[in-house]
Design an enzyme around this catalytic site. Structure first.
Site, PDB file in Angstrom:
ATOM      1  N   ARG A   8       0.846  -1.195   0.000  1.00  0.00           N
ATOM      2  CA  ARG A   8       0.000   0.000   0.000  1.00  0.00           C
ATOM      3  C   ARG A   8       0.873   1.233   0.000  1.00  0.00           C
ATOM      4  O   ARG A   8       2.084   1.168   0.226  1.00  0.00           O
ATOM      5  CB  ARG A   8      -0.903   0.024   1.237  1.00  0.00           C
ATOM      6  CG  ARG A   8      -0.155   0.072   2.556  1.00  0.00           C
ATOM      7  CD  ARG A   8      -1.020   0.548   3.701  1.00  0.00           C
ATOM      8  NE  ARG A   8      -0.374   0.369   4.988  1.00  0.00           N
ATOM      9  CZ  ARG A   8       0.586   1.137   5.493  1.00  0.00           C
ATOM     10  NH1 ARG A   8       1.049   2.154   4.796  1.00  0.00           N
ATOM     11  NH2 ARG A   8       1.100   0.893   6.681  1.00  0.00           N
ATOM     12  N   ASP A  61       3.501   5.016   4.968  1.00  0.00           N
ATOM     13  CA  ASP A  61       4.658   4.598   5.746  1.00  0.00           C
ATOM     14  C   ASP A  61       4.215   3.557   6.774  1.00  0.00           C
ATOM     15  O   ASP A  61       3.460   2.656   6.446  1.00  0.00           O
ATOM     16  CB  ASP A  61       5.281   5.840   6.399  1.00  0.00           C
ATOM     17  CG  ASP A  61       6.762   5.692   6.679  1.00  0.00           C
ATOM     18  OD1 ASP A  61       7.109   4.831   7.504  1.00  0.00           O
ATOM     19  OD2 ASP A  61       7.572   6.434   6.097  1.00  0.00           O
ATOM     20  N   GLY A 112      -6.848   0.624   2.650  1.00  0.00           N
ATOM     21  CA  GLY A 112      -7.881   1.616   2.932  1.00  0.00           C
ATOM     22  C   GLY A 112      -7.554   2.514   4.100  1.00  0.00           C
ATOM     23  O   GLY A 112      -6.603   3.283   4.051  1.00  0.00           O
ATOM     24  N   PHE A 113      -8.320   2.390   5.200  1.00  0.00           N
ATOM     25  CA  PHE A 113      -8.192   3.356   6.293  1.00  0.00           C
ATOM     26  C   PHE A 113      -8.212   2.663   7.642  1.00  0.00           C
ATOM     27  O   PHE A 113      -8.688   1.538   7.784  1.00  0.00           O
ATOM     28  CB  PHE A 113      -9.318   4.390   6.229  1.00  0.00           C
ATOM     29  CG  PHE A 113     -10.704   3.807   6.291  1.00  0.00           C
ATOM     30  CD1 PHE A 113     -11.313   3.505   7.504  1.00  0.00           C
ATOM     31  CD2 PHE A 113     -11.414   3.549   5.119  1.00  0.00           C
ATOM     32  CE1 PHE A 113     -12.591   2.967   7.559  1.00  0.00           C
ATOM     33  CE2 PHE A 113     -12.694   3.013   5.156  1.00  0.00           C
ATOM     34  CZ  PHE A 113     -13.285   2.724   6.379  1.00  0.00           C
ATOM     35  N   CYS A 138       2.952   7.024  10.262  1.00  0.00           N
ATOM     36  CA  CYS A 138       2.858   7.527   8.883  1.00  0.00           C
ATOM     37  C   CYS A 138       4.072   8.357   8.493  1.00  0.00           C
ATOM     38  O   CYS A 138       4.001   9.197   7.598  1.00  0.00           O
ATOM     39  CB  CYS A 138       1.568   8.305   8.682  1.00  0.00           C
ATOM     40  SG  CYS A 138       0.096   7.320   9.027  1.00  0.00           S
TER      41      CYS A 138
END
Length: 235
Positions: A66, A69, A146-147, A164
């Protein structure tokens, strides 16, 4: 679109499921799907990660395909994996990321928490810190990953990484920001609604006034409060 509540699932198992679904959606064998779940504790490292975001050498993240980080997943955090066909929605990855941010901001607002974007960053923030992370992958214009929206999870694991890739950025939860206990079930309902009504051939237009300027030194909402801004944008 199918909404699937998987409750809790190991990361590797969920990743394998995403790959199967993405291949089936790309081939026209399956309908688009949103997977909603929690993971047992795990760190994951996206394509942008190079180890610089791992100050604790004992952290051994799962390396995945993905964007983004390093981040952490665990109980009390809602993870969403939309398997969407962007090929029939303009093939606009930037717009897709903004759509995910808007879904999460609207979900937070419905639960009493104001959140916003920061220009030059992906995810959503509050005065207390980063509330949700986003990292996606695309194969044949079908999305994966995704999230991750923090609901009521332990925040201590984030202290072992630079979430991140952002050094010194606090992380927060919906429950902390709302000042009350919010359950993962509540958040699932709020997040699922926009996907259930998503048109088959387009992504919604996103408002422009929710983005804070990239030149700011901190990620905080404009206000009259004198609170110290929580999150310096240092990488």
């Amino acid at each position: 679109m199918k909404i699937v509540d998987l409750a809790a699932m190991e990361y590797a198992e969920a990743f394998a499921l995403q790959e199967r679904l993405a291949a089936d959606v790309a081939a026209g064998r399956a309908e688009e799907t949103l997977l909603l779940l929690e993971h047992p504790p795990v760190y994951t490292l996206g394509r942008r990660g190079d180890g610089g975001s791992l100050p604790d050498p004992s952290v051994r993240p799962v390396e995945i395909n993905r964007g983004g980080d390093v981040t952490w997943h665990g109980p009390g955090q809602l993870v969403g994996y939309p398997i969407l066909d962007l090929g029939c929605r303009g093939r606009d990855l930037h717009r897709y990321l903004r759509f995910l941010e808007q879904v999460l901001m609207d979900a937070a607002a419905s639960l009493g928490v104001q959140a916003w974007r920061v220009a030059g960053r992906t995810g959503i923030w509050t005065e207390g810190g980063k509330l949700a992370s986003i990292g996606v992958g695309v194969r044949r214009w079908v999305t994966m990953h995704g999230f991750a929206l923090n609901i009521c999870n332990d925040l201590a694991p984030f202290s072992r990484i630079h979430p991140c890739g952002i050094v010194g950025c606090p992380v927060t939860t919906l429950s902390r920001e709302a000042g009350r206990a919010i359950t993962v079930a509540e958040a699932k309902a709020a997040v699922a609604a926009p996907f259930a009504g998503l048109p088959a051939d387009a992504l919604p237009e996103q408002p422009r006034d929710a983005v804070q300027p990239s030149s700011c030194d901190d990620v905080h909402a404009p206000s009259t409060t004198s609170r110290r801004p929580p999150c310096p944008l240092t990488v």
